[in-house]
Every structure is written in C-alpha cells, then in structure tokens.
Design a protein around this motif. Sequence first.
Motif, PDB file in Angstrom:
ATOM      1  N   UNK A 174       0.819  -1.235   0.000  1.00 47.64           N
ATOM      2  CA  UNK A 174       0.000   0.000   0.000  1.00 47.64           C
ATOM      3  C   UNK A 174       0.841   1.267   0.000  1.00 47.64           C
ATOM      4  N   UNK A 175       1.983   1.180   0.683  1.00 44.46           N
ATOM      5  CA  UNK A 175       2.826   2.352   0.862  1.00 44.46           C
ATOM      6  C   UNK A 175       3.310   2.884  -0.481  1.00 44.46           C
ATOM      7  N   UNK A 176       3.435   1.998  -1.434  1.00 41.74           N
ATOM      8  CA  UNK A 176       4.014   2.416  -2.714  1.00 41.74           C
ATOM      9  C   UNK A 176       2.956   2.813  -3.738  1.00 41.74           C
ATOM     10  N   UNK A 177       1.685   2.824  -3.269  1.00 42.50           N
ATOM     11  CA  UNK A 177       0.625   3.360  -4.148  1.00 42.50           C
ATOM     12  C   UNK A 177       0.707   4.884  -4.054  1.00 42.50           C
ATOM     13  N   UNK A 178       0.761   5.557  -5.182  1.00 41.27           N
ATOM     14  CA  UNK A 178       0.982   7.012  -5.191  1.00 41.27           C
ATOM     15  C   UNK A 178      -0.311   7.758  -4.859  1.00 41.27           C
ATOM     16  N   UNK A 179      -0.186   8.671  -3.892  1.00 38.98           N
ATOM     17  CA  UNK A 179      -1.329   9.491  -3.517  1.00 38.98           C
ATOM     18  C   UNK A 179      -1.341  10.735  -4.416  1.00 38.98           C
ATOM     19  N   UNK A 180      -2.253  10.774  -5.362  1.00 34.19           N
ATOM     20  CA  UNK A 180      -2.238  11.849  -6.375  1.00 34.19           C
ATOM     21  C   UNK A 180      -2.813  13.168  -5.859  1.00 34.19           C
ATOM     22  N   UNK A 181      -3.412  13.131  -4.662  1.00 34.44           N
ATOM     23  CA  UNK A 181      -4.083  14.338  -4.165  1.00 34.44           C
ATOM     24  C   UNK A 181      -3.123  15.387  -3.619  1.00 34.44           C
ATOM     25  N   UNK A 182      -1.939  14.981  -3.189  1.00 32.10           N
ATOM     26  CA  UNK A 182      -1.034  15.928  -2.543  1.00 32.10           C
ATOM     27  C   UNK A 182      -0.419  16.880  -3.574  1.00 32.10           C
ATOM     28  N   UNK A 183       0.123  17.994  -3.037  1.00 34.69           N
ATOM     29  CA  UNK A 183       0.747  18.958  -3.938  1.00 34.69           C
ATOM     30  C   UNK A 183       1.951  19.603  -3.250  1.00 34.69           C
ATOM     31  N   UNK A 184       2.685  20.473  -3.921  1.00 32.92           N
ATOM     32  CA  UNK A 184       3.827  21.178  -3.351  1.00 32.92           C
ATOM     33  C   UNK A 184       4.983  20.253  -3.055  1.00 32.92           C
ATOM     34  N   UNK A 185       5.819  20.627  -2.040  1.00 31.42           N
ATOM     35  CA  UNK A 185       7.001  19.808  -1.749  1.00 31.42           C
ATOM     36  C   UNK A 185       6.593  18.422  -1.281  1.00 31.42           C
ATOM     37  N   UNK A 186       5.377  18.353  -0.743  1.00 34.81           N
ATOM     38  CA  UNK A 186       4.856  17.065  -0.281  1.00 34.81           C
ATOM     39  C   UNK A 186       4.653  16.109  -1.458  1.00 34.81           C
ATOM     40  N   UNK A 187       4.406  16.685  -2.612  1.00 39.54           N
ATOM     41  CA  UNK A 187       4.097  15.826  -3.757  1.00 39.54           C
ATOM     42  C   UNK A 187       5.295  14.957  -4.148  1.00 39.54           C
ATOM     43  N   UNK A 188       6.531  15.476  -3.936  1.00 45.09           N
ATOM     44  CA  UNK A 188       7.695  14.648  -4.278  1.00 45.09           C
ATOM     45  C   UNK A 188       7.763  13.403  -3.394  1.00 45.09           C
ATOM     46  N   UNK A 189       7.521  13.644  -2.071  1.00 47.80           N
ATOM     47  CA  UNK A 189       7.566  12.511  -1.137  1.00 47.80           C
ATOM     48  C   UNK A 189       6.528  11.459  -1.514  1.00 47.80           C
ATOM     49  N   UNK A 190       5.400  11.915  -2.007  1.00 48.93           N
ATOM     50  CA  UNK A 190       4.351  10.970  -2.380  1.00 48.93           C
ATOM     51  C   UNK A 190       4.450  10.496  -3.824  1.00 48.93           C
ATOM     52  N   UNK A 191       5.509  10.973  -4.527  1.00 47.37           N
ATOM     53  CA  UNK A 191       5.601  10.591  -5.941  1.00 47.37           C
ATOM     54  C   UNK A 191       6.171   9.173  -6.081  1.00 47.37           C
ATOM     55  N   UNK A 192       5.887   8.606  -7.251  1.00 44.76           N
ATOM     56  CA  UNK A 192       6.394   7.272  -7.524  1.00 44.76           C
ATOM     57  C   UNK A 192       7.911   7.295  -7.539  1.00 44.76           C
ATOM     58  N   UNK A 193       8.504   8.391  -8.075  1.00 48.01           N
ATOM     59  CA  UNK A 193       9.949   8.493  -8.187  1.00 48.01           C
ATOM     60  C   UNK A 193      10.624   8.299  -6.834  1.00 48.01           C
TER      61      UNK A 193
END
Length: 596
Positions: free
Chosen positions: A166-185
């Motif tokens: 589950x942890x590696x499913x990308x949360x598409x709702x986040x934005x800003x610097x947080x979005x990198x942490x939640x990105x697939x990359x």
Amino acid sequence: MRESNLSKNAKTFKIGLKEIYKLNHWVLPVVIFDALFKSIAPFINIYMSSKIIDELLGAKDIERLVLLVSITIGSNLIVHLISTGFGHLKNMLVDIALQNQRMKLNEKIINMDYEYVENPEIHNLRTKIWEANNMNGGGIRALIAYTWYLIKGLVTVITSIVLVIDLFKVDTLSSGHVSFINSAMFSYIFIALILVGTILSLKLRTTGQKKDFKCFSKVMDINRIFIFYANQIYDYNSGKGIRLYNQKRIYNNEIDNTYKNSKKVFTNVGNMNAKYFGFEAFITSFLGGMVYVFVGLKALAGAITIGDIVKYAGSINQFMAGSREVLSSINSIINNNQYLQLYIDFLNIKGGKYKGTLPVEKRDDDEYEIEFRNVSFKYPGTDIYALKNVSIKLNIGERLAIVGMNGSGKTTFIKLLCRLYDPNEGEILLNGINIKKYDYEEYTRLFSIVFQDFKLFSFSIGQNVAASVDYDENAVKDALEKVGLKERLDKMPEGIKTPLYKDFDENGVEISGGEAQKIALARSLYRDSPIIILDEPTAALDPISEFDIYSKFNEIVGTKTAFYISHRLSSCRFCDEIAVFNEGQIIQKGTHDELL
Ligand SMILES: Nc1ncnc2c1ncn2[C@@H]1O[C@H](COP(=O)(O)OP(=O)(O)O)[C@@H](O)[C@H]1O
Ligand SMILES: [Mg+2]
C-alpha cells in the motif's frame, strides 16, 4: 556454464529433500510449519502495534483498545505455544532422521561387497561424510537447517510485501514539496537503495562465508590428524607401544603442531569475520535507519498515519531480513551440496557382485570338489597381478596346505575362493559349476575362515564364538573345550557370558594373544561349515607352536575339509597335499616329503 551449475545444484537439493523424506516422512512438513509460525510471529506485533498506536492517537475508544491489546496478547500466546511445540517436535524428528541416516550408512557398508570396503577411495568417502557431519553438520543435518531458513525467509518476504504494498501506491491528491515525497519516483529511489544495500550486504556475507568454508575444510584436515593421535593415546593397545618406545614426544609434538595450525586458521577466521561481517552489519543498520527516514517522511507528508510508521518500517525491515535469509540460505544450500553429494554418491555405490540362485548341494560326506581354472586377479586400482594364472584342483575331504612367502598371494587365493572378490580372468568351480552361479549366502556358508587379522569384539565370549547375539550354549562350550580353553573358561566369573576386554564392562576379562587365537579357532568350529581354513592366525608364533596348534586343530576338525596356510612349510607337514605359492603363482605341488 552457470546455468548448468544452477540446475545441478537444484537437482542435488531435490535429491537431498527426497532423502530427508525417506529418512523420516514427518521432518519436512514439521519444518515447514515451524518456519511458517516463526516467520509470522513478528508481523503480529508489527501489525497490532500500528493499530493500537492509531487508536491511542485517534478515537481513544477504551473498549476497542482493550480488544486490540487482548487480540495482541492472545495471538502472541497462541503463536508462541504452537511454535514452541513445533520447535520441539522438529528437533525430535531431526534426531530420529539423523539416527536413521547413521543406521542407513552402517547398513550400506555391511551390505557392500567386501572389495568396496577394502577400497581406499570408498573408505575416504565414508570418512569425509562422517567428518562433515560431525564438524559442521554438513550433509543432511545442514540441509534440514537451511531448508528451514529458506522457508522462513520466503514467508517473511511474502508477508512483508503484502503488508507494505500500500505504501508504494501514489497518492495523487497531494501537492507542493509534499508531492515529491508521495511521488512514484521517491518510492523507486528508495526501493533501489534498499535493493542495492541488501545485495551488497549479501555479497559481503557470501564472500565471508565462502572464506569461512575454505578455512573449515583446512580445519577438517587438521582435525583428522588430531583425532587420530588423540585416539591412539586412549587406545590401550597402542598405549603399550607409546610407552615402551617412548613415543610420547612424537605424539605430543604432533598434537602440539595440529593445535598451533588450527589456532592459525581460527585467527584468520576471526579477522576475516570482523572485516566482512562487520561491514555487512554497518550496511544493515544504515538501511534500517533509512527505512525510518523514508516512512517518517511519508507520515509527515500525510500519506500515512503515525501507526502506519510502525507497520511499514517494521515490515520493510522484515523484508530486508527475510531476503537476506532467503539469499544466504540458498548460498548455504549450494555450499552444503558438496557434502550432500558425498552422501548421495555413497548411497549410490552399487552392490556390484553377481549373486546366483543355484542351491548348493548338501552332502553328508562333505565331499565338495573345487577347481581354480586359469584364475588371474588384480586388486582394484592396482596393476600388479596378485594371482596369475592359477589352476588347481582341491582334493576336498583331505587336508590341503598352502605355503608361500609373505605377499605371495595366499590370502588373495582364499578371498577369491570365498567370493570376497571375483577373479578378473578364469573361473572357480564348485562340483563343476562356476561359484558365481550359486546362491551367495549358501555358498559362503561352506567356509569357515580364521584370518591372520581376525578380530574379537568386546562382547561376551559366547557371542564372540557364535558371532551372533543368540547362540547354542552347549555348542559354544563344546567348541571352546575342543580348542583347549575349558580350564580357562571355568575360571571366568560368568562362564561363557563373561565379557571380553574392559571397553564396556569393568568385569570384562583381558586375554592373552594365544587365548584370543583359541577363541578365534573355536569360532570357526562353532560355525560348523564343511570347509575350514586357517589363514595364518598363528603367524606371530614360532614354527613349533604353529605346528603344534595346526596339528592339534587338525585332529579336532575330524572329517571336515581343512586348508592350512602358512609361510612355513614345516607347519603343514601333516597335510596330504601342499601347494607352494610364489608371486601369485603355484610353483610346486606335492606331499611334504616330495617337496623337500
Ligand atoms: N586390498 C589390497 N589391495 C591391493 N593390494 C593388495 C591388497 N591385499 C593384498 N594386496 C597385495 O596382493 C599381494 C598378495 O597379497 P596376499 O594375498 O595378502 O599375500 P599373502 O597372504 O601370501 O601374504 C601382495 O603383493 C599384496 O601387497
Ligand atoms: Mg596372508
């Protein structure tokens, strides 16, 4: 090349598992269940603690908390009980399997043709199996242990992947610097880091282990020498020689040397372990820390709850530990295959010898006719003929003497006669039929042989004479009386039940060399075969005593056929016929007077 190696290893592994199954059907199922429970146990706590933390930080519902804690304690208890039970069961079954393995090896040796037993290569193989088993459990014991690790590792890896996916499913709702942490990359980078780290730490471990194994084989050689000398010192037979010839210094020197050599090896092992396993430990802890950073960042970014930190971090660490277990157990299994292969090779040694079915004619007059027809023989692995073109008709029912210098082939002649070996060329006939065609057991029952290197065992005298656990007491007494041991026997505390030697029983009696010979002669009489052969059991005696024993024995055997072997012509002068051996050939035949 690598491919074929891999498939060869897989094959050996499979044969090994089948062998374990044959030794005991229940070992593998119990190993699997035990590994399953042992690998599941940590996940219960990882999963339940995350639930409890979330409840504490969230709704704080007391009833739910109590329920969660109870489930945690209860399931821990159940898993612990089951896995303890399985652990004990596993150890017990492994012991049974190993005991069966020992019996199987012994059985194999006993049923093996004699030529294999005398073969130094096979003897070496047996010693290596024994040593590998004793030194590091190499072979079956190690295979069971590594299979357990492999299963435990596999279950750990699979369970942790299920929990962590589950942890590696990308949360598409986040934005800003947080979005990198939640990105697939970000996840990919982390996964790559974990994989590289795990592989690197494994590489270190396998290199370390390989060097360890190498050192162990060195220690094994040293150990073999050490055990030899240590046994010699305890063996009271050689103890005599050690004292008389003051060999103590040689022995102590050897033991000292082996000790020094092994110390060197162990120091090397220690240094190497520090290097490889120390670096490996560093990488492992570093990765462990990185997991918390990664999971913590995820929590900061709001992708997971605080409780999830425990669950995910715990599971990822379990994943790393599990994959290390999988890879290192595979590596160990491959290393262990060389020992396993020894065992498989040993079991695969074929019985070899042709064993016929023809019944041996029972004759009341004990008159069998034996003929050697152009028989030649070389011992396996040698180029020299121990017997060369030997032809002789044995006038059975009479007394035959076989005379010749040491090494002239007399014992070899007897070994072929009683089918311990088969000739390379020519044939041996009993009543006109090749002896190979006769039922093997029945044929060998025709002979009763006392070899030069006869051996008595630390059993009772009765069992020594009968060469069996149960015996006819009167027949044993009769045989002992015939060879002149009646008086000695009367003096023994428990008669024929008195144990020989003091190895297992302090009431055992020590006997002289001459008495040992007499017991060996009694054994040949007890067996009651039509043909009795004395192959120089008296070689250590002076000519007069040998003649004495041979001629007395000759009176005892009555109507039986008897062959007397000696390197002294004079010992056999009572024989009807004398065959003289020289360098594997019969060079003369005749009566004592003719030969003189
Ligand atoms: N197990 C063996 N392996 C190889 N060579 C052997 C073996 N046993 C005996 N020999 C050789 O065969 C020859 C004949 O030996 P043997 O029959 O024991 O002689 P003898 O009984 O007349 O003293 C000798 O040269 C001996 O070294
Ligand atoms: Mg001999």
